[in-house]
Write a protein that holds these residues in place. Structure first.
Motif, PDB file in Angstrom:
ATOM      1  N   GLU A   1       0.834  -1.203   0.000  1.00  0.00           N
ATOM      2  CA  GLU A   1       0.000   0.000   0.000  1.00  0.00           C
ATOM      3  C   GLU A   1       0.870   1.255   0.000  1.00  0.00           C
ATOM      4  N   MET A   2       1.939   1.243   0.794  1.00  0.00           N
ATOM      5  CA  MET A   2       2.836   2.389   0.862  1.00  0.00           C
ATOM      6  C   MET A   2       3.530   2.614  -0.472  1.00  0.00           C
ATOM      7  N   MET A   3       4.008   1.547  -1.077  1.00  0.00           N
ATOM      8  CA  MET A   3       4.705   1.695  -2.350  1.00  0.00           C
ATOM      9  C   MET A   3       3.745   2.136  -3.452  1.00  0.00           C
ATOM     10  N   ASP A   4       2.502   1.673  -3.423  1.00  0.00           N
ATOM     11  CA  ASP A   4       1.515   2.155  -4.397  1.00  0.00           C
ATOM     12  C   ASP A   4       1.333   3.665  -4.277  1.00  0.00           C
ATOM     13  N   GLN A   5       1.334   4.158  -3.033  1.00  0.00           N
ATOM     14  CA  GLN A   5       1.204   5.594  -2.820  1.00  0.00           C
ATOM     15  C   GLN A   5       2.410   6.353  -3.383  1.00  0.00           C
ATOM     16  N   LEU A   6       3.612   5.820  -3.161  1.00  0.00           N
ATOM     17  CA  LEU A   6       4.812   6.459  -3.711  1.00  0.00           C
ATOM     18  C   LEU A   6       4.795   6.414  -5.239  1.00  0.00           C
ATOM     19  N   TYR A   7       4.450   5.272  -5.801  1.00  0.00           N
ATOM     20  CA  TYR A   7       4.407   5.149  -7.260  1.00  0.00           C
ATOM     21  C   TYR A   7       3.456   6.184  -7.861  1.00  0.00           C
ATOM     22  N   ASP A   8       2.285   6.329  -7.251  1.00  0.00           N
ATOM     23  CA  ASP A   8       1.300   7.276  -7.760  1.00  0.00           C
ATOM     24  C   ASP A   8       1.818   8.709  -7.667  1.00  0.00           C
ATOM     25  N   THR A   9       2.417   9.066  -6.527  1.00  0.00           N
ATOM     26  CA  THR A   9       2.940  10.427  -6.354  1.00  0.00           C
ATOM     27  C   THR A   9       4.024  10.728  -7.375  1.00  0.00           C
ATOM     28  N   ILE A  10       4.952   9.794  -7.561  1.00  0.00           N
ATOM     29  CA  ILE A  10       6.046  10.016  -8.502  1.00  0.00           C
ATOM     30  C   ILE A  10       5.522  10.114  -9.934  1.00  0.00           C
ATOM     31  N   SER A  11       4.571   9.275 -10.285  1.00  0.00           N
ATOM     32  CA  SER A  11       3.995   9.321 -11.629  1.00  0.00           C
ATOM     33  C   SER A  11       3.396  10.689 -11.920  1.00  0.00           C
ATOM     34  N   ARG A  12       2.689  11.255 -10.951  1.00  0.00           N
ATOM     35  CA  ARG A  12       2.087  12.572 -11.145  1.00  0.00           C
ATOM     36  C   ARG A  12       3.133  13.675 -11.076  1.00  0.00           C
ATOM     37  N   LEU A  13       4.144  13.469 -10.244  1.00  0.00           N
ATOM     38  CA  LEU A  13       5.183  14.494 -10.071  1.00  0.00           C
ATOM     39  C   LEU A  13       5.960  14.731 -11.355  1.00  0.00           C
ATOM     40  N   ILE A  14       6.366  13.669 -12.034  1.00  0.00           N
ATOM     41  CA  ILE A  14       7.178  13.844 -13.243  1.00  0.00           C
ATOM     42  C   ILE A  14       6.356  14.351 -14.420  1.00  0.00           C
ATOM     43  N   GLN A  15       5.029  14.387 -14.265  1.00  0.00           N
ATOM     44  CA  GLN A  15       4.181  15.052 -15.253  1.00  0.00           C
ATOM     45  C   GLN A  15       4.082  16.547 -14.967  1.00  0.00           C
ATOM     46  N   THR A  16       4.512  16.935 -13.764  1.00  0.00           N
ATOM     47  CA  THR A  16       4.385  18.327 -13.313  1.00  0.00           C
ATOM     48  C   THR A  16       5.710  19.075 -13.363  1.00  0.00           C
ATOM     49  N   VAL A  17       6.809  18.373 -13.031  1.00  0.00           N
ATOM     50  CA  VAL A  17       8.130  19.000 -12.910  1.00  0.00           C
ATOM     51  C   VAL A  17       9.115  18.312 -13.852  1.00  0.00           C
ATOM     52  N   GLN A  18       9.935  19.108 -14.539  1.00  0.00           N
ATOM     53  CA  GLN A  18      10.920  18.550 -15.461  1.00  0.00           C
ATOM     54  C   GLN A  18      12.092  17.929 -14.694  1.00  0.00           C
ATOM     55  N   VAL A  19      12.595  16.804 -15.197  1.00  0.00           N
ATOM     56  CA  VAL A  19      13.752  16.136 -14.607  1.00  0.00           C
ATOM     57  C   VAL A  19      14.883  16.141 -15.643  1.00  0.00           C
ATOM     58  N   TYR A  20      16.050  16.624 -15.216  1.00  0.00           N
ATOM     59  CA  TYR A  20      17.200  16.739 -16.105  1.00  0.00           C
ATOM     60  C   TYR A  20      18.322  15.813 -15.650  1.00  0.00           C
ATOM     61  N   GLY A  21      19.239  15.535 -16.557  1.00  0.00           N
ATOM     62  CA  GLY A  21      20.491  14.883 -16.230  1.00  0.00           C
ATOM     63  C   GLY A  21      21.624  15.863 -16.453  1.00  0.00           C
ATOM     64  N   LEU A  22      22.541  15.974 -15.508  1.00  0.00           N
ATOM     65  CA  LEU A  22      23.689  16.866 -15.628  1.00  0.00           C
ATOM     66  C   LEU A  22      24.968  16.052 -15.460  1.00  0.00           C
ATOM     67  N   GLU A  23      25.721  15.924 -16.541  1.00  0.00           N
ATOM     68  CA  GLU A  23      27.056  15.331 -16.484  1.00  0.00           C
ATOM     69  C   GLU A  23      28.033  16.495 -16.401  1.00  0.00           C
ATOM     70  N   CYS A  24      28.881  16.500 -15.377  1.00  0.00           N
ATOM     71  CA  CYS A  24      29.604  17.746 -15.166  1.00  0.00           C
ATOM     72  C   CYS A  24      30.926  17.584 -14.421  1.00  0.00           C
ATOM     73  N   LEU A  25      31.711  18.649 -14.545  1.00  0.00           N
ATOM     74  CA  LEU A  25      32.897  18.876 -13.736  1.00  0.00           C
ATOM     75  C   LEU A  25      32.489  19.710 -12.525  1.00  0.00           C
ATOM     76  N   PRO A  26      33.257  19.700 -11.463  1.00  0.00           N
ATOM     77  CA  PRO A  26      32.926  20.533 -10.298  1.00  0.00           C
ATOM     78  C   PRO A  26      33.451  21.958 -10.482  1.00  0.00           C
ATOM     79  N   ASN A  27      32.889  22.679 -11.460  1.00  0.00           N
ATOM     80  CA  ASN A  27      33.385  24.032 -11.719  1.00  0.00           C
ATOM     81  C   ASN A  27      32.249  25.011 -11.955  1.00  0.00           C
TER      82      ASN A  27
END
Length: 298
Positions: free
Chosen positions: A258-284
């Motif tokens: 039940e707890m994991m279903d709640q997390l799955y649902d929240t994350i599914s809706r969250l990534i429809q609302t907020v953009q997720v990026y990948g950053l490959e980088c140097l520490p500069n």
């Protein structure tokens, strides 16, 4: 016998109560910004009753079966979880190979809990006990307790995600060195909450090795998955990758469907609302500038 206190705290607009000997509260300065009064129309997520510190912990009560053991990282706490019927026993150590230093017994929904602890580990026991219980009991309210560093610019908070050692804190520090208006909301365990009017990130009493305990919030501007590289590059993550990484950065109890279903649902809706990026980088500085130019909200 020490006198006891009962204190209510509010984190991400959720309330919980700690009832403990007065001496236990002395090192808990990180919780002071979150002290609150419980509104008459609110119920606390949980109540944690803390015993006097003791030189040794009792054995796991008879009849409990171990249902989970996390021993993945050498420098991370080890968690053991036992169950008998509808009640729980959680035991934790400071690292994979160290002795157990705290034990929590809880009812079915973790709303009533008892904490036993070793005296030299009292601060660790309180922090890790409340972190676990907060994650477990807030999941039903579209809330994620995350492993991230959060830097604020203007009206938005930007969450930098990654495994330990990938440079989350370093990248937050680069933003603060590069941009005069940047400041740190939390450096290890912020709380994300999805509400009717959007997604928000909150400070918490838990911030890892960096003492940053701000009772503040911002609308989320973006999530950024960090990876070390010999160059600086930002790209948008596809939804499956974004989902997987937000999930891996969120706390929950995988053995409770039940707890994991709640997390799955929240994350599914969250990534429809907020953009997720990948950053490959140097520490500069250039990495911070490129990241900000790409992800910042106007």
């Amino acid at each position: 016998m020490n006198n006891r206190k009962r204190v209510t705290y509010c984190v991400a607009e959720h309330y919980f109560i700690v009832e403990a000997p007065e001496t236990v509260y002395e090192p808990m300065t990180n919780y002071e910004p979150f002290v609150a009064e419980l509104p008459t129309d609110k119920q606390p997520l949980f109540e944690l009753h803390v015993d006097e510190p003791q030189e040794s912990l009792p054995p796991v009560p008879g009849g409990r079966e171990m249902v989970f053991a996390d021993k993945s990282d050498e420098d991370m706490p080890r968690i053991e979880i036992y169950r008998n019927g509808e009640d729980w026993v959680l035991r934790e150590s400071m690292s994979r190979d160290s002795d157990i230093c705290l034990q929590i017994t809880a009812n079915k929904d973790f709303s009533q809990c008892r904490l036993q602890q070793l005296p030299i580990k009292s601060r660790f026991a309180i922090d890790n006990g409340t972190m676990l219980l907060f994650a477990f009991t807030s999941a039903q309210f579209a809330t994620l307790e995350m492993h991230a560093s959060v830097t604020v610019r203007g009206d938005y908070g930007y969450l930098f995600l990654g495994k330990s050692g990938t440079g989350k804190s370093t990248h937050s520090k680069l933003w603060m060195e590069t941009f005069e208006d940047a400041w740190l909301l939390n450096d290890d365990n912020p709380v994300v909450r999805l509400k009717e009017d959007g997604a928000f990130v909150y400070g918490s009493p838990w911030s890892g090795k960096t003492p940053c305990y701000k009772n503040d919030m911002r609308r989320i501007g973006a999530f950024v998955k960090l990876a070390q590289a010999p160059y600086n590059k930002v790209h948008t993550l596809r939804l499956p990758e974004a989902y997987a990484y937000i999930l891996s950065s969120s706390s929950g109890l995988k053995i409770v469907p039940e707890m994991m279903d709640q997390l799955y649902d929240t994350i599914s809706r969250l990534i429809q609302t907020v953009q997720v990026y990948g950053l490959e980088c140097l520490p500069n500085t250039e990495a911070a500038q490129l990241c900000a130019q790409t992800i910042m909200k106007p």
